[in-house]
Design a protein around this motif. Structure first.
Motif, PDB file in Angstrom:
ATOM      1  N   LEU A 104       0.826  -1.211   0.000  1.00 48.64           N
ATOM      2  CA  LEU A 104       0.000   0.000   0.000  1.00 48.64           C
ATOM      3  C   LEU A 104       0.856   1.255   0.000  1.00 48.64           C
ATOM      4  CD1 LEU A 104      -2.841  -0.957   2.520  1.00 48.64           C
ATOM      5  CD2 LEU A 104      -3.072  -0.529   0.075  1.00 48.64           C
ATOM      6  N   ARG A 105       1.964   1.221   0.708  1.00 55.16           N
ATOM      7  CA  ARG A 105       2.844   2.396   0.758  1.00 55.16           C
ATOM      8  C   ARG A 105       3.399   2.712  -0.633  1.00 55.16           C
ATOM      9  NH1 ARG A 105       5.477   0.789   4.605  1.00 55.16           N
ATOM     10  NH2 ARG A 105       4.490   1.975   6.267  1.00 55.16           N
ATOM     11  N   ARG A 108       0.560   4.489  -2.685  1.00 49.38           N
ATOM     12  CA  ARG A 108      -0.217   5.414  -1.855  1.00 49.38           C
ATOM     13  C   ARG A 108      -1.073   6.366  -2.679  1.00 49.38           C
ATOM     14  NH1 ARG A 108      -0.218   7.323   3.220  1.00 49.38           N
ATOM     15  NH2 ARG A 108       1.546   6.032   3.838  1.00 49.38           N
ATOM     16  N   GLN A 111      -4.592   4.943  -3.601  1.00 51.44           N
ATOM     17  CA  GLN A 111      -5.413   4.279  -2.604  1.00 51.44           C
ATOM     18  C   GLN A 111      -6.271   5.281  -1.833  1.00 51.44           C
ATOM     19  OE1 GLN A 111      -5.520   1.081  -2.650  1.00 51.44           O
ATOM     20  NE2 GLN A 111      -3.725   0.750  -3.968  1.00 51.44           N
ATOM     21  N   ASP A 113      -8.242   6.380   1.742  1.00 51.55           N
ATOM     22  CA  ASP A 113      -7.909   6.271   3.160  1.00 51.55           C
ATOM     23  C   ASP A 113      -8.599   5.084   3.818  1.00 51.55           C
ATOM     24  OD1 ASP A 113      -6.320   8.475   2.933  1.00 51.55           O
ATOM     25  OD2 ASP A 113      -7.802   9.892   3.733  1.00 51.55           O
ATOM     26  N   TYR A 116      -6.465   1.961   4.185  1.00 52.92           N
ATOM     27  CA  TYR A 116      -5.501   1.952   5.281  1.00 52.92           C
ATOM     28  C   TYR A 116      -6.180   1.626   6.609  1.00 52.92           C
ATOM     29  CZ  TYR A 116      -2.939   4.609   1.740  1.00 52.92           C
ATOM     30  OH  TYR A 116      -2.345   5.025   0.586  1.00 52.92           O
ATOM     31  N   LEU A 148       1.065   3.828   7.830  1.00 55.14           N
ATOM     32  CA  LEU A 148       0.364   4.285   6.631  1.00 55.14           C
ATOM     33  C   LEU A 148      -0.590   5.437   6.923  1.00 55.14           C
ATOM     34  CD1 LEU A 148      -0.620   0.769   5.205  1.00 55.14           C
ATOM     35  CD2 LEU A 148       1.188   2.250   4.325  1.00 55.14           C
ATOM     36  N   GLU A 150      -2.138   8.888   7.917  1.00 56.21           N
ATOM     37  CA  GLU A 150      -1.674  10.278   7.880  1.00 56.21           C
ATOM     38  C   GLU A 150      -2.722  11.265   8.393  1.00 56.21           C
ATOM     39  OE1 GLU A 150      -0.430  11.052   3.895  1.00 56.21           O
ATOM     40  OE2 GLU A 150       1.577  10.241   4.230  1.00 56.21           O
TER      41      GLU A 150
END
Length: 656
Positions: A104-105, A108, A111, A113, A116, A148, A150
Motif C-alpha cells: 500500500l505504501r 499510496r 489508494q 484512506d 488503510y 500508513l 496520515e
C-alpha cells in the motif's frame, strides 16, 4: 480411494490439486491476473498445503500488482482470510500484514484512506485472536500498518483502538495493548507520544495483572525515547521507579533488563540518579532471577553511563560477576553470567578507558581462563578489540600471554583468535610480532591429533583469510621466513576450501614480500616461490593446474601487470589445450576477469585462447568462453608494453 465416477466428475476442479497445472500462465487464457489467481486459490482451494502456500505468497503478489497499478488492493480478501476458521491461515495473514502495508505504501497515490484504516482494523482483529501465534504476529505488524495513517481521523481511530485494549476485560488483550504501545511510539512521533501514549502507559503500569505491568516495563523506555519531552520525563521516571518496587519478581526482572534503555528517555543527570537508586536493590534482590538479570545487563549499563559516571562500585560488581562459579555446563547460572561478562567486556573497557583498565584486568584474565569454552571463545573473538583500546606495550603485556594460550586451546576457541589474527598483531609493537607468527605456523598442519588427514579445515580457512592483511604489517624478512611458506603450505592443503582461500591471498602476500619493482620477483625467496607456482601449471594433478589458472586471475588485481604478463600468462594460455574440462572452463572464466583490465585486454595470446575455447567440445567451456568479449585494441593498453610473443614452453621473456 476415489471412485470412478468421482474421478470423472466435471464438478471436481483438479487444477487445485495438481501443482503441475497451477502455473499462472495456464490461467492467462482465462483472463486471470496473478492477483486474481492467488485470490481464487486463497478462497477456494481444498488442499490445505496448497492453500497455505498461496496465502503465504499473497503479500508479494499484492506488491507486484500494486506496482503495475491496474488492480485494486484486495482488502475484502484480507478481511475474509482474517476471519477464516483455519488458525494457520489467520496466522499467515497476520505475518503478511507488514508486506501488505508495504504494498500500500508503494501505491499510496492510488489508494483511498478507507483501505488503510481497513487494514488497521484487520490487524487489531487479529490481535484479539485466540491463537498465540496469530496474536504475536499481529502485535508485531500493527506499527507497520499504523505507519500508513496520515489523516487526523485515522490517527484518532488508532489511538481509540489502543485505549480500548487498555480497558478491555480480557487480560491477554491488555497485554497485547501494552506491547503495541511501545512499538507505536516511534511511528506516532514525540507530540502524540507525550500527550496521548504517556497517560495510557500510566494506566497499563497500574494494572492489577502482573503480566500487563511486565509488558509495560519494556514499553516505558520506547515511549519515553520517542517523546523526547522534558515535561513528560518525570512521568516515565515515576512509572519506572514504581515498577522497580513491584511485588512480582518477573516485573522487577523486566526492570533490570530495561534499565539501560532508560538512558534514551532521561537526561544524563536523571539517568545517573536512577541507576544509583535502582541498581543496588536489583543486584541484591531476594529473587535470584532478578539478580542474574541485573548483573547480565551490567556491562551495557556501564557503557551507557560512560567512564566519568561509571562508579567504582559498578565496576566491582562487574568483576565479581566475571568470577561467578560455574559447572561444566554453560547452561548454569555462573556460565550465563560469565558469558554475558565476556561479551560485554570490550564495551566496558571502551567506556572506562585505558586509564581504568587495571580495574577490570583481573576480570578479563578470569574469563580467558574460564572452564566454559564458550566464554573462552568469546574472549578470543574480542582480543583484537581490547588490544585496540589498550594499544602498544599494554596490549602486549596483558593480552599476548592470553593470545598464546588461546592458540593452544580447542579448535572452537582458536577459531575466534585466528579469525582476527591480523587485527590483533597490528596492535602489538612491531619488534614483538614475530613470536606470534611462529605460534600460528602449527595451525596450517592439516592432520589433527586423531590422525584425520583433513582436520579442522575451517580453522585453516580462517588463517588463509588473514595472510593478506598480516603480510602488510610484518617485516619483509618475516614474510619470507614465515608468512609466505605458510601460504604455500595452505595452497597444497587437502581441503578444497582452504586451497581456494590460499589462491586468493598468495598474490597479495608475494606483493607485500617483494615490496619493490617487478625485477625483484625473480630474486631470492620471491623468485623461488614464483617458480614453484609456475610448476603447478604443468603438474600431473589437474587440481593444481586449475589452481594455477585461478591464481592468475587473482594476481591480476593484486600485483604489477608486468609480472602477470611476463611470468604467468605464457603458461596460462597453454591451459586452453588441457585435457580436463574443469581447467579449460576455469581458464575461460579467468580470461573474462582479465579482459576488464586494460593491461591485459589487448593481449593476442589471450584472444587466441578465447577463440579456441569458444569452439570447445565441452558445452560449459564454450558457453563461458563466449562471455569473453575480447577485441583487438592494438598495443598493450595503459602499460606501454609491447606485445609479447612467447613460446609455448612458457620460458621467461626479458622484462622491458
Amino acid at each position: 480411494m476415489m471412485s470412478d465416477s468421482a474421478a470423472f466428475d466435471p464438478d471436481v476442479n483438479e487444477k487445485y490439486v495438481d501443482e503441475a497445472k497451477s502455473a499462472a500462465d495456464e490461467y492467462a487464457a482465462d483472463g486471470l491476473t496473478e492477483l486474481e489467481l492467488c485470490a481464487q486459490y486463497c478462497r477456494s482451494c481444498t488442499v490445505s498445503v496448497q492453500r497455505h502456500f498461496h496465502v503465504r505468497s499473497l503479500g508479494e503478489v499484492c506488491r507486484r500488482a500494486m506496482r503495475v497499478g491496474e488492480e485494486a488492493f484486495p482488502l475484502d480478501l484480507v478481511e475474509e482470510l482474517a476471519q477464516d476458521d483455519d488458525g494457520d491461515v489467520r496466522q499467515l495473514v497476520a505475518e503478511q500484514l507488514g508486506v501488505l502495508a508495504e504494498a500500500l505504501r508503494e501505491s499510496r497515490a492510488r489508494q483511498e484512506d478507507e483501505v488503510y484504516t481497513g487494514l488497521l482494523c484487520v490487524a487489531f482483529l487479529l490481535v484479539e485472536d485466540d491463537v498465540d501465534g496469530v496474536v504475536s504476529a499481529a502485535e508485531d505488524a500493527v506499527a507497520s500498518v499504523a505507519g500508513l495513517l496520515e489523516g487526523h481521523d485515522a490517527r484518532e481511530l488508532l489511538l481509540t483502538q489502543i485505549a480500548n485494549l487498555a480497558t478491555c476485560e480480557e487480560e491477554e488483550i491488555r497485554v497485547s495493548g501494552a506491547k503495541i504501545l511501545g512499538s507505536l511510539a516511534a511511528v506516532l512521533g514525540p507530540e502524540v507520544s507525550a500527550s496521548r501514549l504517556a497517560p495510557l502507559l500510566v494506566t497499563f503500569a497500574g494494572d492489577e495483572q502482573f503480566q500487563i505491568r511486565e509488558a509495560t516495563t519494556r514499553a516505558v523506555a520506547a515511549v519515553g525515547a520517542a517523546a523526547r519531552n522534558e515535561d513528560a520525563e518525570s512521568t516515565f521516571e515515576t512509572a519506572f521507579r514504581a515498577l522497580a518496587r513491584d511485588d512480582v519478581w518477573s516485573v522487577r526482572r523486566a526492570v533490570a533488563e530495561t534499565l539501560t534503555s532508560m538512558s534514551a528517555c532521561l537526561s544524563s543527570g536523571a539517568f545517573e540518579a536512577l541507576v544509583a537508586d535502582l541498581f543496588e536493590p536489583l543486584a541484591n534482590d531476594v529473587s535470584y532471577q532478578v539478580r542474574v538479570a541485573m548483573l547480565e545487563n551490567l556491562g551495557p549499563l556501564i557503557s551507557a553511563l560512560g567512564g566519568e559516571r561509571a562508579s567504582a562500585s559498578l565496576v566491582d560488581h562487574f568483576v565479581s560477576a566475571a568470577r561467578a562459579e560455574s559447572g561444566q555446563s554453560s547452561g548454569t547460572s555462573g556460565g550465563s553470567l560469565q558469558l554475558a561478562c565476556a561479551f560485554n567486556l570490550p564495551g566496558v573497557a571502551l567506556a572506562i578507558g585505558r586509564a581504568r583498565w587495571h580495574e577490570i584486568r583481573e576480570a578479563h584474565a578470569t574469563l580467558a581462563d574460564s572452564v566454559q569454552w564458550r566464554v573462552r571463545r568469546t574472549v578470543a573473538c574480542s582480543l583484537h578489540e581490547v588490544a585496540k583500546i589498550l594499544g602498544g606495550d599494554a596490549a602486549d603485556a596483558d593480552l599476548s600471554p592470553i593470545f598464546e594460550e588461546t592458540l593452544k586451546d580447542t579448535d572452537e576457541v582458536r577459531f575466534g583468535a585466528v579469525s582476527n589474527l591480523a587485527a590483533f598483531v597490528r596492535e602489538i609493537p612491531p619488534e614483538k610480532r614475530k613470536r606470534h607468527l611462529r605460534s600460528i605456523a602449527g595451525i596450517a598442519e592439516s592432520q589433527n591429533a586423531r590422525g584425520d588427514a583433513v582436520g579442522n579445515w575451517r580453522l585453516r580457512c580462517a588463517l588463509a583469510l588473514q595472510l593478506d592483511a598480516l603480510s602488510e604489517i610484518v617485516s619483509q624478512r618475516d614474510n619470507e621466513e614465515i608468512v609466505l611458506p605458510l601460504a604455500l603450505r595452505l595452497l597444497r592443503d587437502p581441503a578444497h576450501a582452504v586451497r581456494a582461500k590460499a589462491v586468493g591471498c598468495i598474490g597479495a602476500v608475494l606483493r607485500n614480500t617483494a615490496r619493490g619493482p617487478a625485477a625483484t620477483w625473480r630474486e631470492g625467496v620471491c623468485g623461488k616461490t614464483v617458480s614453484d607456482l609456475k610448476r603447478m601449471a604443468t603438474n600431473p594433478g589437474w587440481m593444481d593446474r586449475q589452481a594455477y589458472v585461478q591464481m592468475c586471475g587473482a594476481f591480476s588485481a593484486q600485483v604489477d601487470p608486468r609480472v602477470v604478463i611476463e611470468e604467468l600468462v605464457p603458461l596460462l594460455v597453454m591451459s586452453a589445450d588441457d585435457a580436463v574440462p574443469n581447467v579449460r572452463r576455469e581458464l575461460a572464466a579467468t580470461i573474462a576477469t582479465l579482459q576488464a583490465n586494460p593491461s591485459f585486454a589487448a593481449l593476442p595470446d589471450l584472444r587466441d585462447a578465447v577463440a579456441r575455447l569458444r569452439d570447445d567440445h565441452d558445452g560449459d567451456v564454450a558457453r563461458t568462453a563466449r562471455g569473453c568479449a575480447f577485441e583487438d585494441r592494438g598495443g598493450m593498453g595503459r602499460t606501454g608494453l609491447t606485445v609479447l610473443e612467447f613460446a609455448p614452453t612458457g620460458l621467461r621473456s626479458p622484462l622491458r
